[in-house]
Design a protein around this motif. Structure first.
Motif, mmCIF file in Angstrom:
data_model
loop_
_atom_site.group_PDB
_atom_site.id
_atom_site.type_symbol
_atom_site.label_atom_id
_atom_site.label_comp_id
_atom_site.label_asym_id
_atom_site.label_seq_id
_atom_site.Cartn_x
_atom_site.Cartn_y
_atom_site.Cartn_z
ATOM 1 N N ASP A 1 29.390 -43.537 -5.427
ATOM 2 C CA ASP A 1 29.343 -44.987 -5.223
ATOM 3 C C ASP A 1 29.105 -45.317 -3.761
ATOM 4 O O ASP A 1 28.410 -46.280 -3.437
ATOM 5 C CB ASP A 1 30.644 -45.644 -5.693
ATOM 6 C CG ASP A 1 30.758 -45.642 -7.211
ATOM 7 O OD1 ASP A 1 29.722 -45.525 -7.899
ATOM 8 O OD2 ASP A 1 31.888 -45.757 -7.702
ATOM 9 N N GLN A 2 29.679 -44.517 -2.877
ATOM 10 C CA GLN A 2 29.485 -44.752 -1.450
ATOM 11 C C GLN A 2 28.029 -44.516 -1.055
ATOM 12 O O GLN A 2 27.483 -45.252 -0.236
ATOM 13 C CB GLN A 2 30.410 -43.858 -0.633
ATOM 14 C CG GLN A 2 31.869 -44.227 -0.772
ATOM 15 C CD GLN A 2 32.777 -43.225 -0.098
ATOM 16 O OE1 GLN A 2 32.421 -42.066 0.075
ATOM 17 N NE2 GLN A 2 33.961 -43.679 0.283
ATOM 18 N N PHE A 3 27.401 -43.519 -1.639
ATOM 19 C CA PHE A 3 25.997 -43.270 -1.339
ATOM 20 C C PHE A 3 25.121 -44.384 -1.908
ATOM 21 O O PHE A 3 24.150 -44.800 -1.280
ATOM 22 C CB PHE A 3 25.545 -41.907 -1.870
ATOM 23 C CG PHE A 3 26.090 -40.754 -1.075
ATOM 24 C CD1 PHE A 3 25.714 -40.568 0.243
ATOM 25 C CD2 PHE A 3 26.980 -39.877 -1.646
ATOM 26 C CE1 PHE A 3 26.215 -39.507 0.984
ATOM 27 C CE2 PHE A 3 27.489 -38.812 -0.917
ATOM 28 C CZ PHE A 3 27.107 -38.639 0.401
ATOM 29 N N ASN A 4 25.458 -44.851 -3.107
ATOM 30 C CA ASN A 4 24.711 -45.972 -3.681
ATOM 31 C C ASN A 4 24.818 -47.199 -2.792
ATOM 32 O O ASN A 4 23.833 -47.897 -2.543
ATOM 33 C CB ASN A 4 25.206 -46.301 -5.083
ATOM 34 C CG ASN A 4 24.698 -45.330 -6.125
ATOM 35 O OD1 ASN A 4 23.557 -44.912 -6.063
ATOM 36 N ND2 ASN A 4 25.531 -44.983 -7.075
ATOM 37 N N GLU A 5 26.008 -47.475 -2.299
ATOM 38 C CA GLU A 5 26.205 -48.609 -1.400
ATOM 39 C C GLU A 5 25.463 -48.380 -0.085
ATOM 40 O O GLU A 5 24.871 -49.304 0.476
ATOM 41 C CB GLU A 5 27.693 -48.838 -1.134
ATOM 42 C CG GLU A 5 27.951 -50.112 -0.372
ATOM 43 C CD GLU A 5 29.426 -50.467 -0.260
ATOM 44 O OE1 GLU A 5 29.746 -51.299 0.587
ATOM 45 O OE2 GLU A 5 30.242 -49.916 -1.022
ATOM 46 N N ALA A 6 25.477 -47.153 0.401
ATOM 47 C CA ALA A 6 24.758 -46.833 1.640
ATOM 48 C C ALA A 6 23.265 -47.087 1.475
ATOM 49 O O ALA A 6 22.609 -47.582 2.400
ATOM 50 C CB ALA A 6 25.010 -45.378 2.037
ATOM 51 N N ILE A 7 22.728 -46.779 0.310
ATOM 52 C CA ILE A 7 21.307 -47.020 0.054
ATOM 53 C C ILE A 7 21.004 -48.510 0.119
ATOM 54 O O ILE A 7 20.023 -48.932 0.736
ATOM 55 C CB ILE A 7 20.884 -46.430 -1.303
ATOM 56 C CG1 ILE A 7 20.840 -44.913 -1.211
ATOM 57 C CG2 ILE A 7 19.526 -46.978 -1.744
ATOM 58 C CD1 ILE A 7 20.619 -44.221 -2.523
ATOM 59 N N TRP B 1 22.616 -50.895 1.752
ATOM 60 C CA TRP B 1 22.708 -51.403 3.132
ATOM 61 C C TRP B 1 21.644 -50.804 4.043
ATOM 62 O O TRP B 1 21.104 -51.488 4.914
ATOM 63 C CB TRP B 1 24.104 -51.165 3.693
ATOM 64 C CG TRP B 1 25.085 -52.111 3.061
ATOM 65 C CD1 TRP B 1 26.015 -51.814 2.108
ATOM 66 C CD2 TRP B 1 25.185 -53.514 3.300
ATOM 67 N NE1 TRP B 1 26.690 -52.949 1.754
ATOM 68 C CE2 TRP B 1 26.210 -54.014 2.473
ATOM 69 C CE3 TRP B 1 24.519 -54.406 4.135
ATOM 70 C CZ2 TRP B 1 26.578 -55.355 2.448
ATOM 71 C CZ3 TRP B 1 24.881 -55.741 4.115
ATOM 72 C CH2 TRP B 1 25.891 -56.205 3.288
ATOM 73 N N ALA B 2 21.328 -49.541 3.850
ATOM 74 C CA ALA B 2 20.295 -48.922 4.683
ATOM 75 C C ALA B 2 18.929 -49.542 4.391
ATOM 76 O O ALA B 2 18.130 -49.743 5.297
ATOM 77 C CB ALA B 2 20.260 -47.413 4.453
ATOM 78 N N ASP B 3 18.684 -49.866 3.129
ATOM 79 C CA ASP B 3 17.432 -50.520 2.771
ATOM 80 C C ASP B 3 17.325 -51.884 3.449
ATOM 81 O O ASP B 3 16.278 -52.250 3.969
ATOM 82 C CB ASP B 3 17.321 -50.647 1.260
ATOM 83 C CG ASP B 3 15.920 -50.946 0.797
ATOM 84 O OD1 ASP B 3 14.970 -50.411 1.406
ATOM 85 O OD2 ASP B 3 15.770 -51.706 -0.164
ATOM 86 N N LYS C 1 14.300 -48.048 12.490
ATOM 87 C CA LYS C 1 14.924 -46.830 13.031
ATOM 88 C C LYS C 1 16.089 -46.344 12.168
ATOM 89 O O LYS C 1 16.574 -45.237 12.352
ATOM 90 C CB LYS C 1 15.392 -47.055 14.472
ATOM 91 C CG LYS C 1 16.604 -47.937 14.608
ATOM 92 C CD LYS C 1 17.005 -48.108 16.052
ATOM 93 C CE LYS C 1 18.200 -49.039 16.140
ATOM 94 N NZ LYS C 1 18.488 -49.434 17.479
ATOM 95 N N HIS C 2 16.517 -47.130 11.205
ATOM 96 C CA HIS C 2 17.620 -46.741 10.328
ATOM 97 C C HIS C 2 17.164 -45.916 9.127
ATOM 98 O O HIS C 2 17.925 -45.684 8.214
ATOM 99 C CB HIS C 2 18.365 -47.988 9.832
ATOM 100 C CG HIS C 2 18.972 -48.781 10.921
ATOM 101 N ND1 HIS C 2 20.088 -48.367 11.604
ATOM 102 C CD2 HIS C 2 18.603 -49.953 11.479
ATOM 103 C CE1 HIS C 2 20.390 -49.258 12.524
ATOM 104 N NE2 HIS C 2 19.501 -50.226 12.474
ATOM 105 N N ARG C 3 15.940 -45.449 9.164
ATOM 106 C CA ARG C 3 15.370 -44.736 8.026
ATOM 107 C C ARG C 3 16.119 -43.453 7.684
ATOM 108 O O ARG C 3 16.152 -43.045 6.531
ATOM 109 C CB ARG C 3 13.896 -44.441 8.286
ATOM 110 C CG ARG C 3 13.674 -43.567 9.493
ATOM 111 C CD ARG C 3 12.192 -43.509 9.850
ATOM 112 N NE ARG C 3 12.019 -42.898 11.139
ATOM 113 C CZ ARG C 3 11.739 -43.577 12.233
ATOM 114 N NH1 ARG C 3 11.574 -44.876 12.198
ATOM 115 N NH2 ARG C 3 11.596 -42.967 13.379
ATOM 116 N N ASP C 4 16.729 -42.816 8.648
ATOM 117 C CA ASP C 4 17.401 -41.546 8.386
ATOM 118 C C ASP C 4 18.610 -41.710 7.466
ATOM 119 O O ASP C 4 18.851 -40.860 6.616
ATOM 120 C CB ASP C 4 17.828 -40.886 9.688
ATOM 121 C CG ASP C 4 16.635 -40.490 10.546
ATOM 122 O OD1 ASP C 4 15.550 -40.247 9.993
ATOM 123 O OD2 ASP C 4 16.787 -40.448 11.771
ATOM 124 N N SER C 5 19.351 -42.783 7.626
ATOM 125 C CA SER C 5 20.532 -42.978 6.783
ATOM 126 C C SER C 5 20.119 -43.203 5.332
ATOM 127 O O SER C 5 20.783 -42.721 4.413
ATOM 128 C CB SER C 5 21.395 -44.122 7.295
ATOM 129 O OG SER C 5 20.663 -45.326 7.356
#
Length: 56
Positions: free
Chosen positions: A3-9, A11-13, A21-25
């Motif tokens: 779930d944390q990775f899904n949320e990270a996707i 927000w990173a998007d 520059k946030h493409r790596d996350s």
């Protein structure tokens, strides 16, 4: 933890829209979720924008 990775996707998007520059996350989160096709598509898009960027 996934779930944390899904949320990270999510927000990173959003961050990519503001500053690429946030493409790596986003790439890392996609890889951790096993979304390899999306990660490759993102990497290809980002390499076109910045061919000198190193993706580790």
């Amino acid at each position: 933890m996934l779930d944390q990775f899904n949320e990270a996707i999510i927000w990173a998007d959003k961050a990519l829209e503001v500053d690429p520059k946030h493409r790596d996350s986003l790439s890392a989160s996609l890889l951790m979720l096993g979304q390899f096709d999306k990660a490759i598509t993102l990497a290809d898009r980002m390499l076109k924008m910045d061919p000198n960027h190193s993706y580790l």
